[in-house]
Design an enzyme around this catalytic site. Structure first.
Site, PDB file in Angstrom:
ATOM      1  CD  GLU A 100      -2.976  -1.238   2.193  1.00 47.14           C
ATOM      2  OE1 GLU A 100      -4.065  -1.730   1.867  1.00 47.14           O
ATOM      3  OE2 GLU A 100      -2.754  -0.772   3.329  1.00 47.14           O
ATOM      4  CB  CYS A 113       3.200   7.392   3.491  1.00 49.20           C
ATOM      5  SG  CYS A 113       3.589   6.123   4.704  1.00 49.20           S
ATOM      6  CB  CYS A 120       6.905  -5.545   8.581  1.00 49.40           C
ATOM      7  SG  CYS A 120       8.307  -4.976   9.585  1.00 49.40           S
ATOM      8  CB  CYS A 124       5.703  -3.591  16.129  1.00 48.99           C
ATOM      9  SG  CYS A 124       7.432  -3.236  15.722  1.00 48.99           S
ATOM     10  CB  CYS A 127       2.477  -2.439  13.535  1.00 55.30           C
ATOM     11  SG  CYS A 127       2.748  -2.171  11.778  1.00 55.30           S
ATOM     12  CB  CYS A 340       0.869   5.704  11.831  1.00 60.19           C
ATOM     13  SG  CYS A 340       1.492   7.289  11.338  1.00 60.19           S
TER      14      CYS A 340
HETATM   15  N1  SAH Z   1       8.920   0.009  10.037  1.00 62.26           N
HETATM   16  C1  SAH Z   1       9.161   1.380  10.193  1.00 62.26           C
HETATM   17  C2  SAH Z   1       8.353   2.262   9.272  1.00 62.26           C
HETATM   18  C3  SAH Z   1       6.881   1.953   9.101  1.00 62.26           C
HETATM   19  S1  SAH Z   1       5.757   2.205  10.413  1.00 62.26           S
HETATM   20  C4  SAH Z   1       8.954   1.795  11.626  1.00 62.26           C
HETATM   21  O1  SAH Z   1       8.402   1.034  12.383  1.00 62.26           O
HETATM   22  O2  SAH Z   1       9.397   2.884  11.959  1.00 62.26           O
HETATM   23  C5  SAH Z   1       5.453   3.951  10.526  1.00 62.26           C
HETATM   24  C6  SAH Z   1       5.145   4.425  11.962  1.00 62.26           C
HETATM   25  O3  SAH Z   1       3.837   4.012  12.416  1.00 62.26           O
HETATM   26  C7  SAH Z   1       6.118   3.871  12.960  1.00 62.26           C
HETATM   27  O4  SAH Z   1       6.516   4.874  13.844  1.00 62.26           O
HETATM   28  C8  SAH Z   1       5.278   2.833  13.677  1.00 62.26           C
HETATM   29  O5  SAH Z   1       5.777   2.512  14.927  1.00 62.26           O
HETATM   30  C9  SAH Z   1       3.945   3.509  13.735  1.00 62.26           C
HETATM   31  N2  SAH Z   1       2.821   2.623  14.030  1.00 62.26           N
HETATM   32  C10 SAH Z   1       2.717   1.295  13.835  1.00 62.26           C
HETATM   33  N3  SAH Z   1       1.500   0.845  14.213  1.00 62.26           N
HETATM   34  C11 SAH Z   1       0.818   1.921  14.652  1.00 62.26           C
HETATM   35  C12 SAH Z   1      -0.509   2.116  15.144  1.00 62.26           C
HETATM   36  N4  SAH Z   1      -1.358   1.109  15.242  1.00 62.26           N
HETATM   37  N5  SAH Z   1      -0.877   3.360  15.482  1.00 62.26           N
HETATM   38  C13 SAH Z   1      -0.021   4.412  15.356  1.00 62.26           C
HETATM   39  N6  SAH Z   1       1.228   4.293  14.887  1.00 62.26           N
HETATM   40  C14 SAH Z   1       1.655   3.063  14.536  1.00 62.26           C
HETATM   41 FE1  SF4 Z   2       7.304  -3.378  10.929  1.00 66.29          FE
HETATM   42 FE2  SF4 Z   2       5.080  -2.228  11.772  1.00 66.29          FE
HETATM   43 FE3  SF4 Z   2       7.085  -2.644  13.484  1.00 66.29          FE
HETATM   44 FE4  SF4 Z   2       7.327  -0.772  11.550  1.00 66.29          FE
HETATM   45  S1  SF4 Z   2       5.873  -0.749  13.256  1.00 66.29           S
HETATM   46  S2  SF4 Z   2       8.846  -2.328  12.153  1.00 66.29           S
HETATM   47  S3  SF4 Z   2       6.174  -1.758   9.899  1.00 66.29           S
HETATM   48  S4  SF4 Z   2       5.900  -4.244  12.437  1.00 66.29           S
END
Ligand code: SAH
Ligand code: SF4
Length: 345
Positions: A100, A113, A120, A124, A127, A340
């Site tokens: 996406e 973005c 991934c 996390c 996410c 995000c």
């Molecule tokens: N993998 C990279 C970039 C993609 S995520 C990273 O983690 O930095 C982009 C941002 O969205 C990151 O700061 C991530 O921690 C945040 N993010 C992930 N899940 C989220 C959620 N459910 N609500 C708000 N931010 C979130």
């Molecule tokens: Fe991967 Fe989501 Fe963690 Fe970013 S926040 S490193 S996209 S699992």
């Protein structure tokens, strides 16, 4: 068989049209008049055309390019927020993987973005991308093509910024991401200062960025500033714990003299307590880092809600009183699952 000819890029050796740099395009068009390279290049990167639209090319060449390079990003779905300020594409890649891309308009300029991986592997908890798991790395061309698609779309506005905050961990796919950074600057003409790489904290990648020549911005997704909590929320912390991450960040800031951002998704009762703000301030202050607070967006696989507005303001306030510059990011695009952490392909 002529070995030199054999070494030219073919359909099999090049993933997609946008994976070719100018030199590669020159090799591909070796039998054509020399000016064709400039013509095709101009079509691709200045006029943002696909080969069929390049009416200044002879029909057989257009057909040859189209046949050799079917689009690598096929639009599977496109959604637009009610206010029209956010657009999200789901793309099907040539092998069926899904990614996406989100385009956000701010007045006369726009930010795209982009995804750096399909899925991934970092896992996390909160996410949606992490919840879905890893499919594969994207190529440089697949990243670049997302930028081109966004630039094509926003005809009246200028695409001014690119953030690597879509699906995937950019520093786990460093070479392709860096190749895309170089080409976004060189070929699309967006300065490195307007590019931001967001990482979950892959320390070897931060070290490579520290040594890199182009001044891209770096954002580190912190979310917790004690190892026990961060180990749980962001499992890669077990490999690169906070002390190691802090040292890499310190080195980055000293060497590059660039401002570092820290991202913190605020989760109700999990990382939004006064003690969390105290720990975050202690991490951020010595780095002179800027903190970006993101109220957690809902995802299917994680139950805890985002912090409500008053809690977000109080958390921000505590950081500011501790001398840390802090902004609150809007949850733009959340109604079309484009905010995000909500991208799942
Ligand atoms: N993998 C990279 C970039 C993609 S995520 C990273 O983690 O930095 C982009 C941002 O969205 C990151 O700061 C991530 O921690 C945040 N993010 C992930 N899940 C989220 C959620 N459910 N609500 C708000 N931010 C979130
Ligand atoms: Fe991967 Fe989501 Fe963690 Fe970013 S926040 S490193 S996209 S699992």
């Amino acid at each position: 068989m002529d070995p030199a000819r054999d070494a030219r890029p073919t359909l099999r050796s090049v993933a997609g049209l946008y994976d070719l740099d100018r030199h590669g395009l020159g090799e591909l068009l070796a039998g054509e008049p020399a000016f064709r390279v400039a013509q095709v290049w101009d079509g691709l990167y200045r006029r943002l055309q696909v080969p069929e639209e390049m009416t200044d090319l002879p029909v057989p060449l257009r057909a040859r390019l189209s046949a050799a390079f079917p689009p690598t990003l096929a639009e599977a779905a496109r959604r637009r927020s009610a206010d029209g300020r956010t657009v999200k594409w789901s793309w099907a890649l040539s092998d069926g993987a899904r990614i996406e891309t989100v385009l956000m308009h701010y007045g006369q300029r726009s930010t795209v973005c982009v995804s750096s991986q399909a899925g991934c592997a970092m896992g996390c908890l909160f996410c949606a991308t992490g919840q879905a798991g890893f499919a594969r790395h994207l190529s440089c061309g697949e990243i670049l093509e997302q930028v081109v698609a966004a630039a094509r779309h926003g005809t009246r506005r200028r695409l001014s910024n690119v953030v690597f905050m879509g699906m995937g961990e950019p520093l786990a796919n460093f070479d392709a991401v860096w190749a895309a950074v170089v080409r976004i600057q060189q070929d699309i003409g967006i300065s490195a200062r307007h590019l931001t790489i967001s990482t979950v904290g892959i320390v070897p990648g931060i070290r490579r960025l520290t040594a890199a020549r182009l001044p891209v911005n770096l954002a580190v997704s912190l979310h917790a500033a004690n190892d026990a909590l961060r180990d749980r929320l962001v499992p890669i912390n077990r490999r690169y714990p906070l002390s190691v991450l802090a040292e890499a960040c310190q080195h980055y800031v000293r060497r590059t003299r660039r401002r570092l951002s820290l991202e913190w998704a605020l989760i109700d009762q999990v990382n939004d307590r006064p003690s969390d703000a105290t720990e975050l301030a202690a991490f951020a202050f010595p780095l002179r880092a800027h903190v970006n607070l993101i109220p957690l967006n809902p995802t299917p696989g994680y139950g805890a809600p985002g912090t409500a507005r008053p809690g977000v303001l109080a958390f921000a306030d505590q950081l500011r009183r501790a001398g840390v510059t802090t902004t609150i990011r809007d949850t733009r695009g959340s109604e079309i699952d484009a905010a995000c952490g909500q991208l799942a392909g």
